[in-house]
Each structure stands twice: as structure tokens, then as C-alpha cells.
Design a protein around this motif. Structure first.
Motif, PDB file in Angstrom:
ATOM      1  N   GLY A 138       0.796  -1.224   0.000  1.00 27.57           N
ATOM      2  CA  GLY A 138       0.000   0.000   0.000  1.00 27.57           C
ATOM      3  C   GLY A 138       0.826   1.270   0.000  1.00 27.57           C
ATOM      4  O   GLY A 138       0.439   2.267   0.607  1.00 27.57           O
ATOM      5  N   MET A 139       1.959   1.254  -0.697  1.00 25.32           N
ATOM      6  CA  MET A 139       2.851   2.412  -0.688  1.00 25.32           C
ATOM      7  C   MET A 139       2.444   3.501  -1.692  1.00 25.32           C
ATOM      8  O   MET A 139       3.045   4.567  -1.711  1.00 25.32           O
ATOM      9  CB  MET A 139       4.287   1.964  -0.973  1.00 25.32           C
ATOM     10  N   ALA A 140       1.438   3.218  -2.510  1.00 26.99           N
ATOM     11  CA  ALA A 140       0.971   4.205  -3.492  1.00 26.99           C
ATOM     12  C   ALA A 140      -0.539   4.328  -3.382  1.00 26.99           C
ATOM     13  O   ALA A 140      -1.238   3.329  -3.228  1.00 26.99           O
ATOM     14  CB  ALA A 140       1.377   3.779  -4.902  1.00 26.99           C
ATOM     15  N   ARG A 141      -1.014   5.564  -3.463  1.00 31.09           N
ATOM     16  CA  ARG A 141      -2.458   5.797  -3.377  1.00 31.09           C
ATOM     17  C   ARG A 141      -3.155   5.637  -4.723  1.00 31.09           C
ATOM     18  O   ARG A 141      -4.357   5.447  -4.778  1.00 31.09           O
ATOM     19  CB  ARG A 141      -2.732   7.190  -2.823  1.00 31.09           C
ATOM     20  N   ASN A 142      -2.370   5.748  -5.799  1.00 36.31           N
ATOM     21  CA  ASN A 142      -2.971   5.656  -7.130  1.00 36.31           C
ATOM     22  C   ASN A 142      -1.907   5.241  -8.145  1.00 36.31           C
ATOM     23  O   ASN A 142      -0.736   5.101  -7.805  1.00 36.31           O
ATOM     24  CB  ASN A 142      -3.619   6.993  -7.523  1.00 36.31           C
ATOM     25  N   LYS A 143      -2.340   5.080  -9.389  1.00 32.33           N
ATOM     26  CA  LYS A 143      -1.430   4.606 -10.433  1.00 32.33           C
ATOM     27  C   LYS A 143      -0.291   5.601 -10.688  1.00 32.33           C
ATOM     28  O   LYS A 143       0.847   5.193 -10.925  1.00 32.33           O
ATOM     29  CB  LYS A 143      -2.199   4.329 -11.726  1.00 32.33           C
ATOM     30  N   ALA A 144      -0.575   6.863 -10.626  1.00 33.95           N
ATOM     31  CA  ALA A 144       0.463   7.875 -10.866  1.00 33.95           C
ATOM     32  C   ALA A 144       1.580   7.746  -9.824  1.00 33.95           C
ATOM     33  O   ALA A 144       2.772   7.820 -10.166  1.00 33.95           O
ATOM     34  CB  ALA A 144      -0.130   9.279 -10.847  1.00 33.95           C
ATOM     35  N   GLU A 145       1.220   7.552  -8.558  1.00 35.89           N
ATOM     36  CA  GLU A 145       2.235   7.375  -7.512  1.00 35.89           C
ATOM     37  C   GLU A 145       3.018   6.083  -7.737  1.00 35.89           C
ATOM     38  O   GLU A 145       4.231   6.048  -7.549  1.00 35.89           O
ATOM     39  CB  GLU A 145       1.598   7.374  -6.122  1.00 35.89           C
ATOM     40  N   LEU A 146       2.318   5.026  -8.131  1.00 32.83           N
ATOM     41  CA  LEU A 146       2.993   3.764  -8.402  1.00 32.83           C
ATOM     42  C   LEU A 146       3.936   3.912  -9.592  1.00 32.83           C
ATOM     43  O   LEU A 146       5.064   3.411  -9.568  1.00 32.83           O
ATOM     44  CB  LEU A 146       1.962   2.662  -8.653  1.00 32.83           C
ATOM     45  N   ASP A 147       3.503   4.638 -10.624  1.00 35.43           N
ATOM     46  CA  ASP A 147       4.367   4.907 -11.775  1.00 35.43           C
ATOM     47  C   ASP A 147       5.647   5.621 -11.334  1.00 35.43           C
ATOM     48  O   ASP A 147       6.742   5.285 -11.793  1.00 35.43           O
ATOM     49  CB  ASP A 147       3.644   5.778 -12.810  1.00 35.43           C
ATOM     50  N   ASP A 148       5.508   6.598 -10.431  1.00 40.05           N
ATOM     51  CA  ASP A 148       6.681   7.335  -9.932  1.00 40.05           C
ATOM     52  C   ASP A 148       7.621   6.407  -9.160  1.00 40.05           C
ATOM     53  O   ASP A 148       8.841   6.493  -9.311  1.00 40.05           O
ATOM     54  CB  ASP A 148       6.246   8.496  -9.023  1.00 40.05           C
ATOM     55  N   ILE A 149       7.063   5.538  -8.335  1.00 40.20           N
ATOM     56  CA  ILE A 149       7.884   4.595  -7.561  1.00 40.20           C
ATOM     57  C   ILE A 149       8.656   3.678  -8.501  1.00 40.20           C
ATOM     58  O   ILE A 149       9.858   3.450  -8.325  1.00 40.20           O
ATOM     59  CB  ILE A 149       7.007   3.779  -6.587  1.00 40.20           C
ATOM     60  N   VAL A 150       7.972   3.160  -9.520  1.00 33.00           N
ATOM     61  CA  VAL A 150       8.622   2.262 -10.481  1.00 33.00           C
ATOM     62  C   VAL A 150       9.730   2.994 -11.220  1.00 33.00           C
ATOM     63  O   VAL A 150      10.859   2.487 -11.341  1.00 33.00           O
ATOM     64  CB  VAL A 150       7.587   1.664 -11.460  1.00 33.00           C
ATOM     65  N   GLU A 151       9.455   4.188 -11.695  1.00 33.12           N
ATOM     66  CA  GLU A 151      10.480   4.938 -12.430  1.00 33.12           C
ATOM     67  C   GLU A 151      11.678   5.245 -11.531  1.00 33.12           C
ATOM     68  O   GLU A 151      12.835   5.078 -11.943  1.00 33.12           O
ATOM     69  CB  GLU A 151       9.906   6.238 -12.995  1.00 33.12           C
ATOM     70  N   ARG A 152      11.439   5.692 -10.305  1.00 32.08           N
ATOM     71  CA  ARG A 152      12.557   5.993  -9.392  1.00 32.08           C
ATOM     72  C   ARG A 152      13.406   4.751  -9.138  1.00 32.08           C
ATOM     73  O   ARG A 152      14.635   4.814  -9.131  1.00 32.08           O
ATOM     74  CB  ARG A 152      12.022   6.547  -8.065  1.00 32.08           C
ATOM     75  N   ALA A 153      12.752   3.607  -8.939  1.00 34.16           N
ATOM     76  CA  ALA A 153      13.491   2.367  -8.682  1.00 34.16           C
ATOM     77  C   ALA A 153      14.360   1.997  -9.885  1.00 34.16           C
ATOM     78  O   ALA A 153      15.526   1.614  -9.728  1.00 34.16           O
ATOM     79  CB  ALA A 153      12.518   1.238  -8.354  1.00 34.16           C
ATOM     80  N   LEU A 154      13.803   2.113 -11.067  1.00 35.45           N
ATOM     81  CA  LEU A 154      14.565   1.765 -12.269  1.00 35.45           C
ATOM     82  C   LEU A 154      15.683   2.764 -12.539  1.00 35.45           C
ATOM     83  O   LEU A 154      16.759   2.387 -13.014  1.00 35.45           O
ATOM     84  CB  LEU A 154      13.625   1.654 -13.471  1.00 35.45           C
ATOM     85  N   ARG A 155      15.451   4.020 -12.216  1.00 35.08           N
ATOM     86  CA  ARG A 155      16.528   5.019 -12.365  1.00 35.08           C
ATOM     87  C   ARG A 155      17.653   4.743 -11.364  1.00 35.08           C
ATOM     88  O   ARG A 155      18.825   4.837 -11.703  1.00 35.08           O
ATOM     89  CB  ARG A 155      15.985   6.437 -12.186  1.00 35.08           C
ATOM     90  N   ARG A 156      17.279   4.412 -10.113  1.00 31.76           N
ATOM     91  CA  ARG A 156      18.298   4.086  -9.106  1.00 31.76           C
ATOM     92  C   ARG A 156      19.096   2.851  -9.501  1.00 31.76           C
ATOM     93  O   ARG A 156      20.272   2.741  -9.165  1.00 31.76           O
ATOM     94  CB  ARG A 156      17.665   3.886  -7.735  1.00 31.76           C
ATOM     95  N   GLY A 157      18.450   1.930 -10.188  1.00 28.48           N
ATOM     96  CA  GLY A 157      19.130   0.733 -10.671  1.00 28.48           C
ATOM     97  C   GLY A 157      19.867   0.971 -11.981  1.00 28.48           C
ATOM     98  O   GLY A 157      20.460   0.049 -12.535  1.00 28.48           O
ATOM     99  N   ALA A 158      19.819   2.197 -12.465  1.00 28.86           N
ATOM    100  CA  ALA A 158      20.517   2.625 -13.692  1.00 28.86           C
ATOM    101  C   ALA A 158      20.077   1.818 -14.919  1.00 28.86           C
ATOM    102  O   ALA A 158      20.868   1.570 -15.826  1.00 28.86           O
ATOM    103  CB  ALA A 158      22.024   2.556 -13.509  1.00 28.86           C
ATOM    104  N   ILE A 159      18.784   1.443 -14.949  1.00 25.85           N
ATOM    105  CA  ILE A 159      18.296   0.717 -16.133  1.00 25.85           C
ATOM    106  C   ILE A 159      17.038   1.360 -16.739  1.00 25.85           C
ATOM    107  O   ILE A 159      16.440   0.797 -17.653  1.00 25.85           O
ATOM    108  CB  ILE A 159      18.052  -0.778 -15.836  1.00 25.85           C
ATOM    109  N   TRP A 160      16.653   2.539 -16.242  1.00 24.65           N
ATOM    110  CA  TRP A 160      15.460   3.208 -16.751  1.00 24.65           C
ATOM    111  C   TRP A 160      15.532   3.407 -18.262  1.00 24.65           C
ATOM    112  O   TRP A 160      14.605   3.048 -18.990  1.00 24.65           O
ATOM    113  CB  TRP A 160      15.244   4.540 -16.044  1.00 24.65           C
ATOM    114  N   ASP A 161      16.625   3.983 -18.755  1.00 21.34           N
ATOM    115  CA  ASP A 161      16.741   4.268 -20.189  1.00 21.34           C
ATOM    116  C   ASP A 161      16.674   2.987 -21.021  1.00 21.34           C
ATOM    117  O   ASP A 161      16.148   2.985 -22.133  1.00 21.34           O
ATOM    118  CB  ASP A 161      18.029   5.033 -20.488  1.00 21.34           C
ATOM    119  N   GLU A 162      17.178   1.911 -20.475  1.00 22.21           N
ATOM    120  CA  GLU A 162      17.192   0.628 -21.186  1.00 22.21           C
ATOM    121  C   GLU A 162      15.800  -0.012 -21.278  1.00 22.21           C
ATOM    122  O   GLU A 162      15.479  -0.651 -22.280  1.00 22.21           O
ATOM    123  CB  GLU A 162      18.157  -0.336 -20.489  1.00 22.21           C
TER     124      GLU A 162
END
Length: 155
Positions: free
Chosen positions: A126-150
Motif C-alpha cells: 500500500g505504498m501508493a495511493r494511485n497509479k500515478a504514484e505507483l508509476d513514480d515509484i517504479v520509475e525511481r526504482a529503475l533510475r536508481r538501478g541505472a536501467i530506466w533508459d534501457e
């Protein structure tokens, strides 16, 4: 732990955290794991050592019911955590996986999209209240893992 009444008194007498008895795992007709029985004490480090393909990861996947995600996989025998049968029909595998996490040497994603694999944890907790927040969490995680662009075009 899983809102199931204890069916054994073992945990009150011993310090057994995980007990597996006569575990069998099948992938279709292939009998992958035969007659595995083991007790793992609380607050201990336990290593499963053996050659590639001998069933170490398959057995570990039984402990959080990851094998449930494989259509042709069938698990038999008893696996108790804190005295509770984790294969009891009343146990929610999602809640079990939230408590029994695993990190493997090789990636072991759910058979879902990249997005759903990253969003799985935040969604069930329950860390996101809506899809937009979940989208942000996913993008941040992938950026931190340095694979977002890929992967950003293959989510």
C-alpha cells in the motif's frame, strides 16, 4: 503470522523456524525434488550447497510459494513456518511472499511485465495511493538501478 491457528506444538518446545517434511516438487511429469525433509532453527544461517540443477532454488521457491506462479509445478509434502502450514488454503501467497523474501544469484522475476515486477512490493504494501504514484515509484526504482533508459519503452 498468517492468521491460521497453530496445528503443531513444536514451536513452543523447540526453536524450529522452518520445517519441511517429505517435500516433493514436480514440473509436469518431471519429479524435480524427492523426499526433502529439513528443520531450520530460528536465528540461524543455513546454506544449501550442491551442483547446478540439483534443486536448491526449486526448494527455496517452495518457502514463499513462488512455484505457485509456474502452471506445471506441483508441490507435495508439508512446509511449516512458525508451526503454520504455508500451503494451507487459507494462506494468502501474496502475504506470505511479503514476509518471506528471497534474493537469488540470478534474476528470478515473476512471470509478469517489468513494471509489475517492480510495482509488486509497493502495491502489496500500500505504498501508493494511485497509479500515478505507483508509476513514480517504479520509475525511481529503475533510475536508481541505472536501467530506466534501457527498459522504459518495455515496461
Amino acid at each position: 503470522m498468517y492468521d491460521i491457528p497453530h496445528h503443531t506444538q513444536e514451536t513452543a518446545v523447540t526453536d524450529v523456524k522452518i520445517k519441511a517434511k517429505d517435500v516433493q516438487v514436480y514440473y509436469g511429469d518431471n519429479h524435480a525434488i524427492k523426499d526433502v525433509s529439513v528443520e531450520i532453527d530460528n536465528n540461524t544461517v543455513t546454506a544449501f550447497i550442491g551442483p547446478s540443477g540439483c534443486g536448491k532454488s526449486t526448494f527455496l521457491r517452495c518457502l514463499n510459494r513462488m512455484n505457485d506462479t509456474i502452471d506445471i509445478c506441483r508441490v507435495e509434502g508439508d512446509i511449516l513456518i512458525d508451526g503454520d502450514d504455508i500451503y494451507d488454503k487459507r494462506v494468502d501467497p501474496v502475504q506470505l511472499r511479503a514476509k518471506v523474501g528471497m534474493v537469488f544469484q540470478k534474476p528470478n522475476p515473476f512471470p509478469k511485465s517489468i513494471y509489475d515486477n517492480i510495482a509488486y512490493g509497493p502495491r502489496i504494501h500500500g505504498m501508493a495511493r494511485n497509479k500515478a504514484e505507483l508509476d513514480d515509484i517504479v520509475e525511481r526504482a529503475l533510475r536508481r538501478g541505472a536501467i530506466w533508459d534501457e527498459v522504459k519503452d518495455r515496461l
